[in-house]
Design a protein around this motif. Structure first.
Motif, mmCIF file in Angstrom:
data_model
loop_
_atom_site.group_PDB
_atom_site.id
_atom_site.type_symbol
_atom_site.label_atom_id
_atom_site.label_comp_id
_atom_site.label_asym_id
_atom_site.label_seq_id
_atom_site.Cartn_x
_atom_site.Cartn_y
_atom_site.Cartn_z
ATOM 1 N N UNK A 101 0.806 -1.216 0.000
ATOM 2 C CA UNK A 101 0.000 0.000 0.000
ATOM 3 C C UNK A 101 0.845 1.275 0.000
ATOM 4 N N UNK A 102 1.956 1.256 0.718
ATOM 5 C CA UNK A 102 2.719 2.488 0.909
ATOM 6 C C UNK A 102 3.799 2.740 -0.125
ATOM 7 N N UNK B 185 21.750 0.197 -1.992
ATOM 8 C CA UNK B 185 22.122 0.980 -3.172
ATOM 9 C C UNK B 185 20.982 1.864 -3.656
ATOM 10 N N UNK B 186 19.747 1.360 -3.548
ATOM 11 C CA UNK B 186 18.612 2.123 -4.068
ATOM 12 C C UNK B 186 18.419 3.416 -3.289
ATOM 13 N N UNK B 187 18.859 3.457 -2.033
ATOM 14 C CA UNK B 187 18.750 4.697 -1.254
ATOM 15 C C UNK B 187 19.642 5.790 -1.854
ATOM 16 N N UNK C 163 10.472 5.780 5.268
ATOM 17 C CA UNK C 163 10.159 6.330 6.590
ATOM 18 C C UNK C 163 10.192 5.253 7.674
ATOM 19 N N UNK C 164 9.665 4.085 7.360
ATOM 20 C CA UNK C 164 9.709 3.010 8.355
ATOM 21 C C UNK C 164 11.147 2.554 8.593
ATOM 22 N N UNK C 165 11.959 2.578 7.542
ATOM 23 C CA UNK C 165 13.375 2.213 7.697
ATOM 24 C C UNK C 165 14.091 3.168 8.648
#
Length: 339
Positions: free
Chosen positions: A28-29, A106-108, A36-38
């Motif tokens: 959903x998110x 890496x995607x961050x 944000x949860x990370x």
């Protein structure tokens, strides 16, 4: 394992519950929810990995006393006169190679707003990892001393953090600390789900099979990818007796050998070609799988080492034998300038 130890919940029910929760908020998110949860989960993990070893040290009577206890406990191999081998040291250090190939890390950096923010992001990322890894190592070492000094019965060494949190803290505090385990599970799982689904939808479907695909079609396929990968992960996790560390180390080696080598050569060698990158990724993945399943009994070294080395050799040889695509050097110099 956490739910089983804390609530006495049956393993299968705990696994189903965890899977549904992770899939739901990832489904959903999307990327923003995972980021944000990370952040929150990462801070929770780091805090727990600082508080627990400090409290353990206090109960053990200090660092020197804890180390004396550990020194008196000799594993069977050491008592037989076998020291820590060079291969064991190389294998332990080789874990560092895995970081370069982790998609969810890496995607961050790939999604960062500006290259000017990369130095700060690097500092924060490395600081978090260093603190968390040091805390983890201390919990493992101090756990050996604690179990011996207080004569605890610990059937599963992987539950040492759970046991220490329950023994040393008030139930309310222990609940917060134990939620750090869920944070570690959920942050990694959701990130991997998102990267995997994005690869299926964007890299395969849109770029190879349907370049004119609508955003809605790609989004739906991405969500389907989340479900498919989650189902595979769920099936792997149904083996209650499997070691978390062994599964993670195997996956870590696969990512590090296949993607890590390509990432490093991309950043530091403008001569690397496209075909060399592809061959390097394929070689790294194949060598890790083959070595782990068929050759590890002949030479006990972490499979990322032969995988990374073979992938690097293939990248170098293939790059020297093929032509560099036009514009590669200019793009490489632009990257260095921006960094």
């Amino acid at each position: 394992k956490l739910f089983e130890s804390t609530f006495g919940l049956q393993y299968e029910y705990a696994l189903i519950t965890g899977t549904l929760i992770i899939v739901a908020y990832t489904f959903l998110g999307g990327y923003k929810a995972v980021c944000w949860t990370d952040l929150i989960q990462g801070l929770l993990m780091m805090g727990a990995l600082i508080i627990v070893p400090i409290t353990m040290l206090n109960h053990l009577g200090g660092f020197s006393e804890a180390m004396e206890i550990v020194a008196q406990i000799k594993p069977e191999a050491l008592s037989m006169g076998e020291g820590v081998s060079a291969l064991a040291i190389i294998s332990a250090l080789a874990w560092g190679l895995g970081y370069f190939g982790q998609p969810h890390i890496l995607v961050r950096f790939m999604s960062i707003r500006s290259t000017k923010e990369i130095p700060n992001a690097t500092f924060i990322g490395i600081s978090w990892m260093a603190i968390s890894l040091i805390g983890s190592c201390f919990i493992g070492v101090l756990g050996i001393a604690y179990v011996d000094k207080f004569d605890l019965s610990l059937s599963d060494p992987e539950k040492i953090f759970i046991v220490m949190s329950q023994l040393l803290f008030d139930p309310w505090v222990a609940g917060i600390l134990l939620s750090a385990i869920l944070a570690a599970i959920m942050s990694t799982a959701s990130s991997q789900l998102l990267v995997s689904s994005s690869t299926i939808a964007e890299d395969f479907y849109r770029r190879i099979f349907s370049k004119e695909a609508s955003s809605l079609a790609v989004m739906r396929l991405g969500r389907l990818g989340v479900l498919l990968v989650a189902v595979v992960a769920f099936l792997i996790s149904t083996d209650k007796n499997s070691s978390v560390l062994s599964i993670v180390s195997y996956a870590w080696a696969g990512f590090g050998a296949s993607f890590g080598s390509v990432m490093l050569f991309s950043l530091f060698w403008s001569r690397m070609t496209r075909i060399a990158a592809i061959l390097g990724m394929v070689t790294g993945a194949i060598v890790v799988v083959v070595y782990k399943n068929f050759l590890s009994s002949y030479l006990e070294i972490y499979e990322i080492v032969p995988g990374f080395l073979c992938a690097s050799i293939v990248i170098i040889v293939a790059s020297l034998m093929t032509k560099v695509r036009p514009g590669t050097k200019a793009a490489y110099e632009t990257m260095l300038k921006n960094l």
